[in-house]
Write a protein that holds these residues in place. Sequence first.
Motif, PDB file in Angstrom:
ATOM      1  N   LYS A 151       0.817  -1.210   0.000  1.00 30.37           N
ATOM      2  CA  LYS A 151       0.000   0.000   0.000  1.00 30.37           C
ATOM      3  C   LYS A 151       0.853   1.263   0.000  1.00 30.37           C
ATOM      4  O   LYS A 151       0.455   2.281  -0.576  1.00 30.37           O
ATOM      5  N   LEU A 172      -5.327 -10.516  -4.259  1.00 24.33           N
ATOM      6  CA  LEU A 172      -5.513  -9.073  -4.141  1.00 24.33           C
ATOM      7  C   LEU A 172      -5.720  -8.659  -2.683  1.00 24.33           C
ATOM      8  O   LEU A 172      -6.635  -9.150  -2.021  1.00 24.33           O
ATOM      9  N   PRO A 173      -4.905  -7.742  -2.193  1.00 23.76           N
ATOM     10  CA  PRO A 173      -5.105  -7.222  -0.829  1.00 23.76           C
ATOM     11  C   PRO A 173      -6.283  -6.262  -0.803  1.00 23.76           C
ATOM     12  O   PRO A 173      -6.798  -5.853  -1.853  1.00 23.76           O
ATOM     13  N   ASP A 174      -6.689  -5.871   0.396  1.00 23.22           N
ATOM     14  CA  ASP A 174      -7.876  -5.018   0.511  1.00 23.22           C
ATOM     15  C   ASP A 174      -7.654  -3.614  -0.029  1.00 23.22           C
ATOM     16  O   ASP A 174      -8.612  -2.888  -0.269  1.00 23.22           O
ATOM     17  N   TYR A 175      -6.400  -3.208  -0.249  1.00 23.63           N
ATOM     18  CA  TYR A 175      -6.129  -1.875  -0.791  1.00 23.63           C
ATOM     19  C   TYR A 175      -5.900  -1.896  -2.302  1.00 23.63           C
ATOM     20  O   TYR A 175      -5.562  -0.882  -2.899  1.00 23.63           O
ATOM     21  N   ALA A 176      -6.120  -3.031  -2.934  1.00 30.91           N
ATOM     22  CA  ALA A 176      -5.834  -3.172  -4.367  1.00 30.91           C
ATOM     23  C   ALA A 176      -6.627  -2.190  -5.211  1.00 30.91           C
ATOM     24  O   ALA A 176      -6.132  -1.684  -6.225  1.00 30.91           O
ATOM     25  N   GLN A 177      -7.854  -1.890  -4.805  1.00 32.92           N
ATOM     26  CA  GLN A 177      -8.710  -1.015  -5.608  1.00 32.92           C
ATOM     27  C   GLN A 177      -8.170   0.409  -5.693  1.00 32.92           C
ATOM     28  O   GLN A 177      -8.600   1.189  -6.537  1.00 32.92           O
ATOM     29  N   GLN A 178      -7.214   0.751  -4.841  1.00 31.31           N
ATOM     30  CA  GLN A 178      -6.627   2.086  -4.883  1.00 31.31           C
ATOM     31  C   GLN A 178      -5.627   2.248  -6.030  1.00 31.31           C
ATOM     32  O   GLN A 178      -5.286   3.367  -6.406  1.00 31.31           O
TER      33      GLN A 178
END
Length: 205
Positions: A151, A172-178
């Motif tokens: 991140k 995919l980690p939880d911050y991937a959408q960033q």
Amino acid sequence: MADLTVKGVIFDLDGTLVTSSLDFALIKAQVGCDRDADLLDFVESLPSPYMREEAMALIHQHEMQDAQHAELIPGVVDTVSFFKSIGIPMAIVTRNYSKAAQLKLERCGLELDYMLTREDALPKPDPQALHMVADSWSLPYQHCVYVGDYKYDIEAAQRASMHACLFAPVGLPDYAQQADIIIERFVDLPVALGLHHRSRTGQFA
């Protein structure tokens, strides 16, 4: 990402170009850092130079041990060779210790023209090092991409006004959408950046 215009590529090091087995939970426990705190920020906040020096010496020890076991991430050699063949400048920006980072490159036989560590600029997610690289290339920030696996890499790219590419080889980690771009295999990077069409061999077509 058809509108992507990439003229320079900057890479994170650990977990992006080379493997790393640093146990940050262990390191934090050994220096007394809270599990959720940033390790470098914690060391900087210690109340005496002696305490900071002792903590950093321990971190250096872990980093040098880790460097002795580093291996190239699959696909890095071909991808870096391709970027070199089409004239794309490349650099590394890492939070790592300079001696450990250099040892990793030497051990893995990886040669890039430019590398900045935490000793050369403020550590990520501060954008200073990314700006220094782009300025050295005389490139607008928006024409550069930063590729990393964490991140902090995404945050640094965004704060630097660069494209953020997340390398996520194990889910995919939880911050991937960033991130602006996501790749699961390193070899997919030229296509993801829209640079594969420059190849004369069709290797990344």
